[in-house]
Design an enzyme around this catalytic site. Structure first.
Site, PDB file in Angstrom:
ATOM      1  N   ASP A  91       0.813  -1.223   0.000  1.00 51.86           N
ATOM      2  CA  ASP A  91       0.000   0.000   0.000  1.00 51.86           C
ATOM      3  C   ASP A  91       0.845   1.271   0.000  1.00 51.86           C
ATOM      4  O   ASP A  91       0.307   2.376  -0.062  1.00 51.86           O
ATOM      5  CB  ASP A  91      -0.978   0.007   1.175  1.00 51.86           C
ATOM      6  CG  ASP A  91      -0.289  -0.040   2.547  1.00 51.86           C
ATOM      7  OD1 ASP A  91       0.944   0.155   2.619  1.00 51.86           O
ATOM      8  OD2 ASP A  91      -0.993  -0.293   3.547  1.00 51.86           O
ATOM      9  N   ASP A 147      20.141  -4.449  -1.064  1.00 55.13           N
ATOM     10  CA  ASP A 147      19.399  -3.227  -1.391  1.00 55.13           C
ATOM     11  C   ASP A 147      19.316  -2.293  -0.187  1.00 55.13           C
ATOM     12  O   ASP A 147      18.831  -1.162  -0.328  1.00 55.13           O
ATOM     13  CB  ASP A 147      17.997  -3.559  -1.905  1.00 55.13           C
ATOM     14  CG  ASP A 147      17.186  -4.364  -0.902  1.00 55.13           C
ATOM     15  OD1 ASP A 147      17.621  -5.474  -0.545  1.00 55.13           O
ATOM     16  OD2 ASP A 147      16.116  -3.895  -0.462  1.00 55.13           O
TER      17      ASP A 147
END
Length: 453
Positions: free
Chosen positions: A126, A253
């Site tokens: 979201d 990352d």
């Protein structure tokens, strides 16, 4: 002599990389914006501390562009290894970079977000951040800064008036958007994406961007870049250990090329010197356990070498990688001596003291924060029993780097264990009472003043 105020000095260097490195995005339109935390100490270093609260909320909650920097937010593209499994489906999924500027050390800095809405890389997410997650990041970054760990700074936290569903905390829970100040959001995974796509021109461009803008070197040499990254990440690993900190998710990352710790999810401070202590409940194999963090960061840096192997010879890359261990060892010694509050003496004596300290911490079960508080300046109290005799004897030959006259030393050690994190969050969740958080930030900064050179 008064410090000269830092001017706001905007930049837009990220645009020089070109559109293949990022995606222009729009921030979420939040139902409300309630300012919960503004870090004027960090803002002063980039010339933004004079903003009014309304201006602050407009820029850091509604993301009105700051003058003369990036014209719109940019979601960065990257890949990465997550728990040693390669994932090409990454990128900024709930954040973006929306401004660059110079700080008071003339470094190029990024303002990035967490919880600012969906991007092309959100997948099924979201794009939001829980308020509790934002509070936890404030506590992590403030504590690490005080303990001399290179870290992003939490610049702002604004509550956004939405109810979120999460599986790892009671739901529905409150939402927020966080702004962090970083010396770059270029990650090892940024190079991995280009290597995966076999984009040699892109690799060369990113190497040059990083060297020129983040290391102030007029070079395009990928081997030089790897050497510099090794030189930044080895000290980061060492300072994690001295701080007793466990990041929890040291994926490639989440390692940036300037060696700053950032992106705090399931972090913890270890109560005792337990190499097997983990922060993430899903780290079942202990891959990122306290004692394995230097190995984990070294492995991530190896992935940078693998990526830039497409544009460099392997032998000098291997030689640069091989320096991680030799650079880490003196750095962890220096980091522990710093926390002990003593000046280095000679390499052999320093190493012996550090090894004796680690051994006694591991076998005694004494709390990490308690020990470093008691031993600061080199005098170990008599309450420490015979298993500390080697440490006590070694400390007697060291000079303190700072005395204990600061008021901090008359109280109790400042810690940040999980129970206290929960105790700080509870009144916010139950009564919207931020007193405990504000008091803790003040206490952490007091500790930082007592420890600082």
């Amino acid at each position: 002599m008064p410090t000269r105020p830092q001017a706001y000095r905007p930049e837009a260097k990220l645009l020089t990389l070109g559109e293949s490195f990022f995606d222009p995005v729009a921030p979420a339109d939040f139902p409300e914006t309630r300012l919960r935390f503004r870090n004027d100490r960090a803002a002063a270093q980039i010339g933004l501390d004079a903003l009014t609260d309304d201006e602050w909320t407009r820029h850091f909650g509604r993301f009105a562009p700051l003058p003369d920097t990036l014209p719109q937010p940019l979601a960065l593209r990257y890949h990465g290894h997550q728990f040693r499994s390669y994932n090409p489906d990454l990128g900024d999924g709930r954040g973006f970079t929306f401004a660059q500027m110079r700080d008071d050390r003339n470094r190029l800095m990024d303002l990035g977000t967490k919880g600012s809405g969906q991007t092309p890389w959100s997948r099924a997410g979201d794009g939001r951040l829980t308020l509790k997650g934002g509070v936890r990041e404030i506590l992590a970054t403030e504590m690490l800064e005080a303990l001399n760990v290179p870290t992003s700074r939490t610049l702002s936290l604004i509550e956004t008036g939405q109810e979120l569903q999460r599986g790892d905390e009671p739901s529905p829970t409150r939402s927020a958007v966080l702004v962090r100040l970083n010396h770059s959001h270029v990650r090892i995974g940024s190079f991995q994406r280009l290597a995966y796509e076999r984009d040699e021109a892109g690799l060369r461009k990113l190497v040059g961007y990083t060297l020129r803008n983040l290391y102030d070197e007029d070079s395009d040499d990928p081997v030089r870049l790897l050497d510099l990254v090794v030189g930044r990440t080895a000290p980061l690993s060492a300072r994690y250990m001295a701080a007793g900190f466990v990041h929890g998710v040291l994926n490639s990352d989440n390692i940036n090329v300037t060696g700053e710790s950032f992106d705090y999810g399931p972090w913890r401070f270890a109560p005792t010197w337990d190499p097997a202590f983990t922060a993430a409940y899903f780290d079942h194999q202990g891959l990122y356990a306290f004692g394995r963090q230097p190995e984990a960061i070294h492995w991530d840096v190896m992935q940078l070498a693998v990526a830039i192997r497409q544009i460099a010879d392997s032998d000098p890359l291997v030689a640069a990688l091989d320096q991680f261990g030799p650079r880490y060892q003196p750095e962890v010694t220096q980091a522990i001596l710093w926390r002990l509050g003593v000046r280095p003496r000679d390499p052999d004596a320093d190493r012996d003291l550090v090894q004796a300290t680690e051994r006694a911490l591991r076998t005694s079960g004494v709390g990490i924060d308690r020990f470093f508080f008691d031993a600061f300046g080199g005098n170990l109290p008599d309450t420490y029993d015979a298993q500390w005799d080697q440490v006590r004897a070694a400390l007697m030959s060291y000079e303190p780097r700072k005395d204990r006259s600061h008021s901090y030393w008359s109280g109790e050690p400042c810690s940040m264990l999980i129970d206290e994190v929960e105790a700080i969050w509870a009144p916010i969740a139950e009564q919207d009472d931020w007193t405990a958080l504000n008091a803790k930030v003040a206490a952490i900064r007091t500790m930082g003043e007592a420890l600082a050179e």
